[in-house]
Design a protein around this motif. Structure first.
Motif, mmCIF file in Angstrom:
data_model
loop_
_atom_site.group_PDB
_atom_site.id
_atom_site.type_symbol
_atom_site.label_atom_id
_atom_site.label_comp_id
_atom_site.label_asym_id
_atom_site.label_seq_id
_atom_site.Cartn_x
_atom_site.Cartn_y
_atom_site.Cartn_z
ATOM 1 N N ARG A 1 -1.045 -2.145 6.467
ATOM 2 C CA ARG A 1 0.098 -1.729 5.701
ATOM 3 C C ARG A 1 -0.569 -1.257 4.299
ATOM 4 O O ARG A 1 -0.226 -0.372 3.685
ATOM 5 C CB ARG A 1 1.336 -2.576 5.603
ATOM 6 C CG ARG A 1 2.246 -2.966 6.693
ATOM 7 C CD ARG A 1 3.501 -3.430 6.408
ATOM 8 N NE ARG A 1 4.301 -3.607 7.547
ATOM 9 C CZ ARG A 1 5.091 -4.508 7.893
ATOM 10 N NH1 ARG A 1 5.438 -5.672 6.944
ATOM 11 N NH2 ARG A 1 5.800 -4.387 8.841
ATOM 12 N N ALA B 1 -2.671 1.595 4.501
ATOM 13 C CA ALA B 1 -1.765 2.906 4.450
ATOM 14 C C ALA B 1 -1.449 2.878 3.082
ATOM 15 O O ALA B 1 -0.979 3.863 2.831
ATOM 16 C CB ALA B 1 -0.472 2.639 5.547
ATOM 17 N N GLU B 2 -1.015 2.020 2.458
ATOM 18 C CA GLU B 2 -0.687 2.123 0.978
ATOM 19 C C GLU B 2 -1.537 2.588 0.070
ATOM 20 O O GLU B 2 -1.462 3.333 -0.693
ATOM 21 C CB GLU B 2 -0.072 0.750 0.577
ATOM 22 C CG GLU B 2 0.629 0.782 -0.805
ATOM 23 C CD GLU B 2 1.347 -0.534 -1.204
ATOM 24 O OE1 GLU B 2 1.467 -0.653 -2.536
ATOM 25 O OE2 GLU B 2 1.607 -1.384 -0.319
ATOM 26 N N HIS C 1 -4.181 4.530 1.286
ATOM 27 C CA HIS C 1 -4.368 5.856 1.446
ATOM 28 C C HIS C 1 -3.427 6.840 1.035
ATOM 29 O O HIS C 1 -3.768 7.882 0.365
ATOM 30 C CB HIS C 1 -4.243 6.012 2.904
ATOM 31 C CG HIS C 1 -5.565 5.465 3.689
ATOM 32 N ND1 HIS C 1 -6.600 5.270 2.977
ATOM 33 C CD2 HIS C 1 -5.625 5.731 4.848
ATOM 34 C CE1 HIS C 1 -7.513 4.971 3.794
ATOM 35 N NE2 HIS C 1 -7.205 5.157 5.220
ATOM 36 N N ARG C 2 -2.006 6.227 0.718
ATOM 37 C CA ARG C 2 -0.835 6.984 0.154
ATOM 38 C C ARG C 2 -0.972 7.223 -1.319
ATOM 39 O O ARG C 2 -1.004 8.287 -1.891
ATOM 40 C CB ARG C 2 0.237 6.279 0.576
ATOM 41 C CG ARG C 2 1.715 7.310 0.369
ATOM 42 C CD ARG C 2 2.935 6.440 0.763
ATOM 43 N NE ARG C 2 2.637 4.918 0.922
ATOM 44 C CZ ARG C 2 3.089 4.308 1.637
ATOM 45 N NH1 ARG C 2 3.632 4.559 2.893
ATOM 46 N NH2 ARG C 2 2.816 2.778 1.689
#
Length: 117
Positions: free
Chosen positions: A11, A14-15, A17-18
Motif C-alpha cells: 500500500r 502504491a501510495e 507511486h501515485r
C-alpha cells in the motif's frame, strides 16, 4: 503477521507511486501553462511594437490664406484628441502668442508616424 507487513508495504509503495505520478502530472501542467503564457505574452508584445508611433516635425511655409486651423486639419494625425489640441501644440512649438500667421513665415508642424525616419 508477515502477511500484514507485506500488505502495508504494498500500500505504501502504491501510495508513493501515485504521489510521484501526481507530482509529474502537476509539473508537466505547470510547464505547459508557462509555455502558453509566454507565447501569448510575446505575441502581445509584437503587436504592441507594431502599433508604436514616433513623433516628428516638419517645416512648412505659410501661404496666403492659410490659418492654423486649416493647417491642423491637413497635418493632424489621429494621436491628437482634437484640432484645438493640435493647434495649441503648433502654437507652443513655434512660440506663437496668438493664432496670427503670415504668408512667407515658416512653422514647425508636429506629426506622428509608425516609420522610423
Amino acid at each position: 503477521m508477515n502477511y500484514r507487513k507485506q500488505t502495508i508495504s504494498l500500500r505504501r509503495g502504491a501510495e508513493v507511486h501515485r504521489n510521484i505520478l501526481l507530482a509529474l502530472i502537476t509539473t508537466i501542467f505547470v510547464l505547459l501553462c508557462m509555455l502558453i503564457g509566454s507565447s501569448i505574452a510575446s505575441s502581445g508584445q509584437s503587436k504592441a511594437a507594431q502599433n508604436v508611433s514616433y513623433k516628428y516635425y516638419t517645416s512648412i511655409e505659410i501661404e496666403r490664406g492659410d490659418t492654423l486651423w486649416n493647417i491642423a486639419e491637413e497635418y493632424m494625425t489621429p494621436e491628437y484628441g482634437s484640432v484645438q489640441e493640435y493647434v495649441d501644440e503648433i502654437k507652443a512649438v513655434n512660440d506663437l502668442g496668438d493664432d496670427e500667421i503670415h504668408s512667407g513665415q515658416y512653422l514647425m508642424i508636429p506629426y506622428f508616424s509608425s516609420e522610423i525616419k
